[in-house]
Design an enzyme around this catalytic site. Structure first.
Site, short mmCIF file in Angstrom:
data_model
loop_
_atom_site.label_atom_id
_atom_site.label_comp_id
_atom_site.label_asym_id
_atom_site.label_seq_id
_atom_site.Cartn_x
_atom_site.Cartn_y
_atom_site.Cartn_z
CG HIS A 89 120.67 -61.95 183.76
ND1 HIS A 89 120.32 -60.91 184.04
CD2 HIS A 89 120.34 -63.08 184.65
CE1 HIS A 89 119.87 -60.90 185.09
NE2 HIS A 89 119.49 -62.14 185.55
CG HIS A 108 112.88 -59.91 186.12
ND1 HIS A 108 111.70 -59.98 186.33
CD2 HIS A 108 113.57 -61.07 186.36
CE1 HIS A 108 111.75 -61.95 185.62
NE2 HIS A 108 113.00 -61.75 185.79
#
Lengths: 81, 741
Positions: free
Chosen positions: B55, B104
């Site tokens: 990420h 998200h």
């Protein structure tokens, strides 16, 4: 008749903006006793007669699935007469 | 617990460390040891593990993403490009606009409300960090099948979270998407976009330079939220066989963020910061190492000065905490007093936690003992880079060999039933149930919002300068052909901007994919990046930034490749924008662009369990001419609406229902005309007196225009098929209330 009480609180590691707001409002009103405040919620479930273990188990199930969010909250179940 | 200091790490080289649990691979751990010349301390290990996670480090995508730099078109509009928190675009009149979309996804699956809410909060802080005032948000969302039990769990929570956080901040939510497909079951996609505006001279960068300058942490206190959230959640596939790692959920406080926004803007106005960075994924690990490595490199941090909500946190937990609503600024010593005074005024906790040094290393101490001593670049930028294996998946050839066999309506009864079925499908149905939970008009500058083709916001109340933003993806086309699919998504997003009368300027993206360890997924990803970079170069639109989300996968099932493309455009006078709904009865309806019979990836095919064989081929030169045509023709268009998901049937129904003005339309080969989703088409309505103008435009830009009918009446009439607007509206609007009931 009895009341089954489910008390739901945010887990201690989870941020509680409402509790923080209360904690910062207390001293403004002259209450200087609080070091920290956590806010939760309380469910009072009325049933007929004494609760059976099966009913408590059902409430437990409901507390897990509906009344609380187990990812961020914990709950305790109590019986009040 | 004993503090694992640098001295201790040197003295006890063989202490076992939990690098596997922190998600590091063996060679990565070895690399950390070789960089440091010793084993890392517990705190260093924490920092490297979060910063080297997929990420944060983009380790699987980096080798592909560099094409955005290599193939970047020349653009005078781009003021700040890729690499900063968000790109910045010049829109004229000394205004600059910044916009970015981020995912998200994984947190929103674990805790839908807070996951979605903190997704909004995070992207808003990214925009704020650039020096801009956030002015609007948008949310492209994707879920499993609409009636699936897990969708019923995550959808209401995610929608409430997006609305709850954004509404509290007073930011209008002006658009987005809601798409359902079974591959998103267990992997909902929550992408959040934010737009911010500033004057050119107000742009701020995330850089720490100037030895002696102070590092100030301000905003919320640090708690145990989301510890390891980044590495644990965003970089691991959800796998039922393995016990899932402990969910680490961040909880947002939008009111704290609102105060933080106002506090930051006052600080910016007084010109008190040298550099600034928000704390998002990887928290302080990320902010300190990125600020230091973007500057000269040296920084000293006293970690024990970080204000804590939970005093029991260990140093490594403080470094990894993802507590929301925090910022980190670099401030000259002479300005610190004023900085802290502004924070105090806004009741924002602010603490000097360290300073920039002339050295080249990031030193972090805890109660006077050195616990981190690293070259910051190795943490922030020199993470591992993987050239993951790529292999064209077998399904591509299998798909291409398939003959599509879906029923196409012929009789007028069949056509009517088909239209009603299509416009009631969850992907096409009216989304007011969702969007009415968002405040679309707060601040009073929203010109257009859902369900219009783009969201539009007025920037300047005097001149009426405005910006339009649209996000689009067609994951089914990307599945059939990721190279063409993303080009078509970009073309659609650009067309949506031009349909409202704005000129497309810049591109952002959020690339949502399955596991990069699957060569087939990696092929989809590589083709997508290649397609997007080629398309941006051809169209002259710069990519200003983006985000990659991998591991959107349950077991061996990856989501459809879902590159969400956002395009931002500028309009000189928002009062002249074109809306999607028919304006008046008696106006001519024209279809701009030509249809073909390829039903692959269409909603009509999907409703029959088919995805098809070949995605349409994009024609970007034509799309660019179409944009020019739309901009030049804008003064004569009474309404304009893009033809995309759901084909002409959906476009006509939506345009009619918007202002409750019917239409009578004549179509050849009616089923294909209604349900094909051939790209590059727009439906416009004009006054009869403009006939010559539209024909001239068609000739000038070499795009066919066809008069297909006329507005008016209380029915949608297509050839022999009559559907009353009441019936149409009922079908279109009933779906969501029913699903949520």
């Amino acid at each position: 008749m009895a009341t089954i009480v489910v008390e739901v609180m945010l887990k201690p590691e989870i941020l509680d903006p409402q509790g923080q707001a209360v904690a910062s409002a207390l001293p403004r009103l002259g209450f200087n006793f609080a070091k920290a405040v956590r806010q939760g919620k309380r469910f009072e479930i009325e049933i007929d007669g004494e609760p059976t273990p099966a009913q408590i188990a059902q409430v437990e199930d409901a507390a897990h699935k509906l009344l609380s969010n187990p990812v961020i909250e914990t709950y305790v179940i109590k019986v009040e007469k | 617990m004993k503090l694992d200091t640098v001295a201790n790490a040197t003295a006890n080289p063989d202490t076992p460390q939990p690098w596997v649990e922190l998600g590091l691979k063996e060679d990565e751990y070895a690399r950390i040891k070789s960089i440091l010349g010793r084993r890392p301390t517990a705190s260093e290990l924490a920092m490297y593990s979060v910063m080297w996670s997929e990420h944060c480090s983009y380790k699987s995508s980096k080798v592909h993403l560099k094409q955005f730099g290599e193939k970047a078109p020349k653009s005078d509009a781009l003021l700040v490009g890729i690499g900063e928190n968000a790109g910045v675009v010049d829109i004229g009149q000394n205004y600059a606009v910044t916009f970015k979309v981020e995912s998200h996804n994984h947190p929103s699956f674990v805790e839908p409300y807070q996951g979605a809410a903190t997704g909004v909060g995070g992207i808003v802080r990214d925009i704020l960090t650039m020096g801009a005032r956030p002015i609007a948000v948008m949310d492209p969302l994707r879920f499993g099948l609409a009636d699936a039990p897990d969708t019923r769990r995550v959808l209401p929570g995610i929608v409430a979270g997006v609305g709850g956080y954004g509404n509290c901040l007073g930011l209008p939510n002006i658009g987005g998407e809601i798409v359902f497909d079974e591959t998103y079951a267990g992997n909902p996609l929550v992408n959040a976009l934010c737009v911010g505006v500033m004057k050119h001279e107000d742009i701020k960068l995330a850089k720490a330079h100037g030895a002696g300058n102070l590092v100030v942490l301000f905003g919320a206190k640090t708690g145990g939220d989301g510890i390891g959230g980044v590495s644990v959640l965003a970089s691991e596939t959800f796998n039922e066989a393995k016990p899932t790692k402990r969910p680490s959920v961040q909880v947002g406080d939008p009111f704290a963020e609102k105060v933080l926004i106002e506090c930051c803007l006052e600080i910016f106005k007084a010109d008190l910061v040298v550099g600034i960075q928000d704390l998002g994924g990887a928290g302080l690990s990320c902010a300190t190492s990125e600020l230091a490595s973007a500057g000269s490199g040296g920084m000293e941090i006293q970690l024990d000065k970080v204000p804590l909500r939970d005093p029991s946190l260990s140093p490594e937990e403080i470094l990894m905490s993802e507590s929301q609503e925090r910022m980190c600024a670099i401030v000259e010593p002479s300005k610190v007093k004023q900085f802290l005074a502004i924070c105090k005024k806004w009741d924002v906790t602010a603490t000097v936690i360290g300073e920039v040094t002339s050295g080249e290393r990031l030193h972090i101490s805890f109660n006077g003992e050195l616990i981190v001593d690293v070259p910051p670049r190795t943490v922030a930028h020199d993470g591992p880079v993987y050239n993951r294996p790529i292999e064209k998946p077998a399904y591509i050839a299998e798909r291409q060999a398939v003959t599509i066999n879906i029923p196409m309506p012929t009789s007028s009864t069949e056509v009517k039933a088909a239209i009603l079925k299509l416009i009631a499908a969850p992907n096409i149905a009216d989304k007011s149930w969702v969007t009415s939970q968002y405040d679309k008009y707060v601040q009073g500058n929203s010109v257009l919002a859902q369900p219009e083709d783009s969201g539009m916001i007025r920037i300047d109340a005097e001149t009426n300068l405005g910006v339009a933003v649209s996000t689009d993806a067609n994951a089914r086309w990307s599945y059939l052909d990721p190279y063409e699919g993303v080009k078509l998504a970009l073309a659609e997003s650009m067309r949506n901007i031009a349909t409202t009368g704005a000129k497309p300027l810049a591109v952002t993206n959020c690339l949502n994919f399955g596991s990069p360890e699957d060569p087939g997924v990696m092929w989809q990803f590589a083709e997508t990046v290649r397609g997007l970079a080629d398309a941006c170069l051809e169209l002259g639109l710069p990519v200003t930034g983006g985000n990659v989300s991998f591991y959107n996968q349950t077991g061996s099932v990856a989501i459809l490749p879902t590159p969400v493309i956002g395009v931002l455009g500028v309009i000189q006078d928002v009062r002249k924008r074109t809306k999607m709904g028919f304006e008046k009865a008696g106006q001519d309806i024209y279809l701009i662009g030509a249809v073909d019979s390829n039903m692959s990836g269409s909603e009509w095919a999907y409703l029959h369990g088919e995805i098809g064989n070949h995605a349409p081929k994009s024609d970007l030169a034509m799309e660019a001419r179409l944009v020019e045509l739309l901009l030049e023709g804008q003064p004569i268009f009474e309404s304009a609406h893009d033809v995309s998901n759901g084909g002409l049937a959906a476009t006509l129904a939506e345009s009619a229902l918007k202002n409750n003005i019917g239409a009578k339309v004549e179509l050849e080969n009616v089923a294909v005309a209604l349900f094909s989703e051939t790209p590059g088409r727009v439906v416009v309505s004009i006054n009869e007196s403009s006939t010559n103008s539209i024909i001239a435009l068609a000739g000038k830009y070499q795009i066919p225009v066809t008069k297909i009918g006329m507005t008016g009446g209380s029915e949608l009439i297509i050839n022999e098929t009559h559907i009353s607007l009441t019936e149409l509206s009922k079908a279109h609007t009933e779906t969501f209330p029913k699903l949520s009931g």
